[in-house]
Design a protein around this motif. Structure first.
Motif, mmCIF file in Angstrom:
data_model
loop_
_atom_site.group_PDB
_atom_site.id
_atom_site.type_symbol
_atom_site.label_atom_id
_atom_site.label_comp_id
_atom_site.label_asym_id
_atom_site.label_seq_id
_atom_site.Cartn_x
_atom_site.Cartn_y
_atom_site.Cartn_z
ATOM 1 N N ILE A 24 -8.973 -8.402 -2.464
ATOM 2 C CA ILE A 24 -8.374 -8.410 -1.137
ATOM 3 C C ILE A 24 -6.918 -8.826 -1.296
ATOM 4 C CG2 ILE A 24 -8.466 -9.382 1.185
ATOM 5 C CD1 ILE A 24 -11.434 -10.005 0.671
ATOM 6 N N PRO A 25 -5.986 -7.916 -0.978
ATOM 7 C CA PRO A 25 -4.567 -8.248 -1.192
ATOM 8 C C PRO A 25 -4.090 -9.315 -0.218
ATOM 9 C CG PRO A 25 -4.787 -6.080 -0.219
ATOM 10 C CD PRO A 25 -6.165 -6.558 -0.482
ATOM 11 N N GLN A 26 -2.953 -9.884 -0.544
ATOM 12 C CA GLN A 26 -2.385 -10.950 0.260
ATOM 13 C C GLN A 26 -1.816 -10.402 1.557
ATOM 14 O OE1 GLN A 26 0.152 -13.226 -2.201
ATOM 15 N NE2 GLN A 26 0.777 -14.572 -0.557
ATOM 16 N N GLY A 27 -1.885 -11.219 2.610
ATOM 17 C CA GLY A 27 -1.268 -10.862 3.871
ATOM 18 C C GLY A 27 -2.178 -10.057 4.769
ATOM 19 N N GLY A 28 -1.923 -10.144 6.086
ATOM 20 C CA GLY A 28 -2.653 -9.350 7.050
ATOM 21 C C GLY A 28 -4.075 -9.821 7.302
ATOM 22 N N ILE A 29 -4.777 -9.021 8.096
ATOM 23 C CA ILE A 29 -6.149 -9.348 8.457
ATOM 24 C C ILE A 29 -7.090 -8.375 7.773
ATOM 25 C CG2 ILE A 29 -7.808 -9.487 10.349
ATOM 26 C CD1 ILE A 29 -5.567 -10.258 12.204
ATOM 27 N N ASN A 197 -14.928 -1.992 16.780
ATOM 28 C CA ASN A 197 -13.715 -1.626 17.519
ATOM 29 C C ASN A 197 -12.646 -2.715 17.448
ATOM 30 O OD1 ASN A 197 -14.568 0.931 18.322
ATOM 31 N ND2 ASN A 197 -15.796 0.028 19.976
ATOM 32 N N PHE A 198 -13.080 -3.968 17.432
ATOM 33 C CA PHE A 198 -12.105 -5.053 17.245
ATOM 34 C C PHE A 198 -11.470 -4.953 15.864
ATOM 35 C CE2 PHE A 198 -13.949 -7.280 20.892
ATOM 36 C CZ PHE A 198 -12.780 -7.714 21.497
ATOM 37 N N ALA A 199 -12.288 -4.627 14.872
ATOM 38 C CA ALA A 199 -11.759 -4.473 13.518
ATOM 39 C C ALA A 199 -10.745 -3.341 13.474
ATOM 40 C CB ALA A 199 -12.909 -4.218 12.547
ATOM 41 N N ALA A 200 -11.084 -2.233 14.114
ATOM 42 C CA ALA A 200 -10.182 -1.075 14.094
ATOM 43 C C ALA A 200 -8.867 -1.391 14.783
ATOM 44 C CB ALA A 200 -10.865 0.112 14.773
ATOM 45 N N ALA A 201 -8.942 -2.188 15.868
ATOM 46 C CA ALA A 201 -7.736 -2.436 16.655
ATOM 47 C C ALA A 201 -6.839 -3.509 16.038
ATOM 48 C CB ALA A 201 -8.131 -2.839 18.077
ATOM 49 N N TYR A 202 -7.416 -4.488 15.371
ATOM 50 C CA TYR A 202 -6.601 -5.639 14.965
ATOM 51 C C TYR A 202 -6.479 -5.846 13.460
ATOM 52 C CZ TYR A 202 -6.607 -6.978 19.849
ATOM 53 O OH TYR A 202 -6.427 -6.992 21.193
ATOM 54 N N ARG A 205 -7.099 -4.094 7.176
ATOM 55 C CA ARG A 205 -8.048 -3.507 6.234
ATOM 56 C C ARG A 205 -9.458 -3.798 6.715
ATOM 57 N NH1 ARG A 205 -3.897 -5.545 3.390
ATOM 58 N NH2 ARG A 205 -4.777 -7.608 3.731
ATOM 59 N N ILE A 206 -10.347 -2.873 6.446
ATOM 60 C CA ILE A 206 -11.746 -3.094 6.785
ATOM 61 C C ILE A 206 -12.550 -3.017 5.503
ATOM 62 C CG2 ILE A 206 -13.739 -2.201 8.030
ATOM 63 C CD1 ILE A 206 -11.886 -1.165 10.161
ATOM 64 N N CYS A 207 -13.442 -4.013 5.350
ATOM 65 C CA CYS A 207 -14.346 -3.998 4.207
ATOM 66 C C CYS A 207 -15.746 -3.828 4.754
ATOM 67 C CB CYS A 207 -14.205 -5.322 3.441
ATOM 68 S SG CYS A 207 -15.400 -5.491 2.123
ATOM 69 N N GLY A 212 -25.795 -5.768 0.631
ATOM 70 C CA GLY A 212 -25.306 -6.740 -0.341
ATOM 71 C C GLY A 212 -24.157 -6.283 -1.213
ATOM 72 N N VAL A 213 -23.679 -5.081 -1.026
ATOM 73 C CA VAL A 213 -22.529 -4.639 -1.816
ATOM 74 C C VAL A 213 -21.448 -4.067 -0.898
ATOM 75 C CG1 VAL A 213 -23.809 -4.150 -3.936
ATOM 76 C CG2 VAL A 213 -23.576 -2.383 -2.192
ATOM 77 N N VAL A 214 -20.247 -3.972 -1.435
ATOM 78 C CA VAL A 214 -19.139 -3.391 -0.663
ATOM 79 C C VAL A 214 -19.303 -1.883 -0.679
ATOM 80 C CG1 VAL A 214 -16.651 -3.109 -0.526
ATOM 81 C CG2 VAL A 214 -17.621 -5.308 -1.204
ATOM 82 N N ALA A 215 -19.550 -1.309 0.513
ATOM 83 C CA ALA A 215 -19.755 0.137 0.585
ATOM 84 C C ALA A 215 -18.423 0.870 0.676
ATOM 85 C CB ALA A 215 -20.644 0.472 1.770
ATOM 86 N N ARG A 216 -17.521 0.371 1.506
ATOM 87 C CA ARG A 216 -16.212 1.008 1.679
ATOM 88 C C ARG A 216 -15.160 -0.081 1.847
ATOM 89 N NH1 ARG A 216 -16.418 6.751 3.074
ATOM 90 N NH2 ARG A 216 -18.557 7.302 2.530
ATOM 91 N N PHE A 217 -13.957 0.205 1.409
ATOM 92 C CA PHE A 217 -12.842 -0.713 1.625
ATOM 93 C C PHE A 217 -11.604 0.121 1.858
ATOM 94 C CE2 PHE A 217 -9.404 -3.549 0.151
ATOM 95 C CZ PHE A 217 -9.677 -4.656 0.949
ATOM 96 N N GLY A 218 -10.969 -0.055 3.009
ATOM 97 C CA GLY A 218 -9.793 0.757 3.277
ATOM 98 C C GLY A 218 -9.166 0.392 4.605
ATOM 99 N N THR A 219 -8.203 1.180 5.045
ATOM 100 C CA THR A 219 -7.545 0.911 6.316
ATOM 101 C C THR A 219 -8.418 1.449 7.440
ATOM 102 O OG1 THR A 219 -6.386 3.014 6.281
ATOM 103 C CG2 THR A 219 -5.279 1.142 5.234
ATOM 104 N N PRO A 220 -8.209 0.960 8.663
ATOM 105 C CA PRO A 220 -8.990 1.481 9.793
ATOM 106 C C PRO A 220 -8.867 2.999 9.904
ATOM 107 C CG PRO A 220 -7.809 -0.485 10.455
ATOM 108 C CD PRO A 220 -7.356 -0.160 9.065
#
Lengths: 252, 363
Positions: A24-29, A197-202, A205-207, A212-220
């Protein structure tokens, strides 16, 4: 940067979390989303050293979470759980003052008082700062706890479902506060959210966590797609694109 | 992306607020402070409470030493009698410190304000030891079971029991506080039953002598115990006092305390050990005082009205001493009924316990 390296937790032979490899990179939510029991909170509490991992290693800003002293970690990362035991004879301001404990060791100086005042105001708690915690509504208490965690002034802030028990207005306000904390104070915020929707709006990055595993990691923008959401949440989800606004997932 | 706020020094961080967020104006920030009390009124009230308690404590202590002294004031005989009575007052002070500090510390780390450290079986153990001595060796055994060695032996057994429990808490993967307390209660209950069973087999005269030991009384104490009791009490209570700041954080719960950098388990175990040392000393010194600690701690929370242990501890110790010396003074000099003092304290303590349980909202 938060780095998870083969992190796993075995609750039983059937229920296991991980292995998780994630940066998870530094900065942001960064929002952690996923179905119930996917391991979001487990992941967060392991990063926040509240839960011991069984395998793997986690590094936060280069510090190994398992081997660094809790006292030193408290200056780098702060964590807020969903349920908090609260002391009845504690005012909002006194609670937020505890956020300074890693720095002041319980003896607050003038600079600490200024910082406390700052976060009282930051979360609009000015009128409530003299109130006892048991005189507050659930949403107000939630804000007070978030203020305490922010007053810890750590570069990394971990929040486990801070929108729980909040109505729409308070949820929106809470996310705006966190957005400001990320933008104006430069905090790296990792947050477990239930509402995509809160994740998409604010979030920046969404994980997406599943089984039990990370399925996707990327921007909204990358992840707010019908096929991705439907697969993660096991429900038919439509995504409505709006001009100039964040995409909205519709699942009714 | 802005640089994250690295909290290297509080002052450096504070200056960062000059950017996007307006800092509070100077007068304002000076007025807004975070103390141990919710309001200035609360602070003044606390001061008044402490002064009042100190006055009462001095009054009762002086009364116990000087009231009804058959010799005229100022004579050598007067001071001789006062000196002998001083032993009792010293014991009261020791018991007040032990019970008050141990109960407050124990209740904080267990996050529970309706249990006392005696829950893990100190008093049943005391009863069992006393009963066993009379059961096995008769009245002579009970009478012989006094003095420094008996005191030290009882202390060692009680501390051994508690350390075994905490050691187990330390090591086990699934061991937790609730399970430990439960096992303590069961152990205590079992020991209590064994003691009751043995008591049924005693002769009435043996039982009569034993009963006197079963109620806490400062008359059970002997000044020859002081060389062991006082250093233990001083070290343990000083330890708890020094942990005050951390106890305040631990009161927030395990997760919040860990998040704030307080090693939860380590502090938990240290506080448990200090509390049991204090309770074991008090029990070995004067006998069981089931509700006294609870009564005093509950009183202290109400009187101090602060979350801060640095404020709660002194009020708890002072109110403990006032309750104990006041009860002895009134019973000795008003009702002439010395010896039943612990029964009175337990009656009051029991009533307070019920009262608090029924209105738990104010705990």
């Amino acid at each position: 940067m938060i780095k998870l390296d083969g992190v796993g937790k075995d609750y039983s032979t059937d229920v296991t979390i991980g292995p998780i490899d994630l940066e998870i990179p530094q900065g942001g939510i960064t929002a952690l989303v996923g179905p119930n029991g996917a391991g979001k909170s487990t992941m967060l509490t392991m990063i926040g050293r509240l839960l011991r991992m069984d395998t793997g290693a986690i590094q936060v800003a280069g510090m190994n979470v398992a081997s660094t002293r809790s006292k030193d970690l408290a200056k780098v990362l702060s964590i807020l759980r969903q349920e908090n035991h609260f002391v009845t004879r504690l005012t909002v301001r006194q609670l937020i003052g505890f956020g300074r404990f890693p720095h002041s060791g319980g003896r607050l100086n003038v600079a600490d008082e200024q910082i406390i005042s700052h976060y009282v105001d930051f979360l609009d708690l000015r009128e409530l700062e003299g109130r006892f915690l048991d005189q507050l509504s659930g949403g107000q208490r939630q804000r007070a706890y978030v203020a305490m965690v922010l007053a810890q002034e750590t570069p990394y802030v971990l929040l486990d479902e801070p929108l729980n028990n909040l109505d729409i207005a308070h949820s929106v306000r809470m996310m705006r506060h966190l957005r400001r904390a990320a933008d104006e104070l430069g905090r790296t915020i990792i947050i477990v959210l239930h509402d995509i929707n809160f994740a998409a709006a604010y979030a920046d990055r969404i994980c997406m966590v599943k089984d039990g595993v990370v399925a996707r990691f990327g921007t909204p923008a990358e992840l707010m797609r019908q096929e991705v959401l439907s697969e993660i949440f096991n429900t038919k989800i439509h995504v409505v694109e709006r001009q100039g606004c964040a995409p909205v997932a519709v699942y009714f | 992306m802005t640089e994250p706020v690295l909290a290297t020094s509080s002052r450096a961080v504070a200056t960062q607020f000059d950017g996007p967020v307006e800092p509070p104006d100077l007068d304002d920030s000076q007025r807004r402070t975070t103390g141990s009390f919710a309001t200035a009124k609360g602070r003044r009230r606390y001061g008044a409470v402490v002064v009042g308690l100190v006055l009462l404590a001095v009054l009762f202590a002086a009364g116990l030493l000087g009231w009804g002294n058959p010799m005229p004031f100022g004579t050598a005989g007067f001071w001789l009698i006062a000196e002998r009575r001083l032993v009792g007052v010293t014991v009261m002070l020791i018991v007040a410190i032990c019970q008050a500090m141990a109960t407050v510390g124990f209740q904080t780390v267990t996050n529970n304000r309706i249990i006392t450290p005696s829950i893990i079986g100190f008093e049943s153990l005391y009863r069992a030891i006393q009963t066993t001595s009379v059961y096995l060796f008769g009245l002579g055994g009970l009478v012989a079971f006094t003095g420094l060695w008996a005191f030290s032996l009882q202390l060692a057994i009680m501390l051994g029991l508690s350390l075994a429990l905490y050691g187990w808490l330390l090591s086990g993967k699934y061991a937790n506080l609730q399970v430990m307390l439960l096992i303590g209660i069961i152990t205590g209950g079992g020991l209590g039953s064994v003691a009751s069973f043995m008591q049924r087999l005693l002769t009435p005269s043996e039982f009569d002598v034993l009963t006197a030991r079963m109620f806490g009384s400062v008359n059970n104490a002997d000044p020859s115990y002081f060389p062991i009791a006082i250093p233990l009490v001083v070290v343990s209570s000083a330890g708890l006092w020094l942990l005050s700041d951390r106890l305040n954080v631990v009161a927030l719960g395990r997760d919040a305390a860990t998040g704030l950098g307080v090693a939860y388990k380590k502090n938990l175990i240290v506080v448990l050990i200090l509390s049991s040392t204090l309770i074991a000393t008090s029990t070995a010194l004067v006998g069981p005082m089931t509700f006294f600690g609870f009564l005093v701690a509950t009183l202290a929370y109400q009187l101090a009205d602060s979350y801060d242990h640095r404020r709660i501890f002194p009020v708890a110790v002072l109110s403990g001493f006032v309750v104990l010396s006041g009860a002895y003074f009134i019973l000795n000099h008003v009702f002439y009924a010395a010896g039943v003092v612990s029964i009175i304290i337990e009656l009051i303590g029991g009533s307070v316990f019920l009262f608090v349980l029924l209105r738990k909202g104010t705990l």
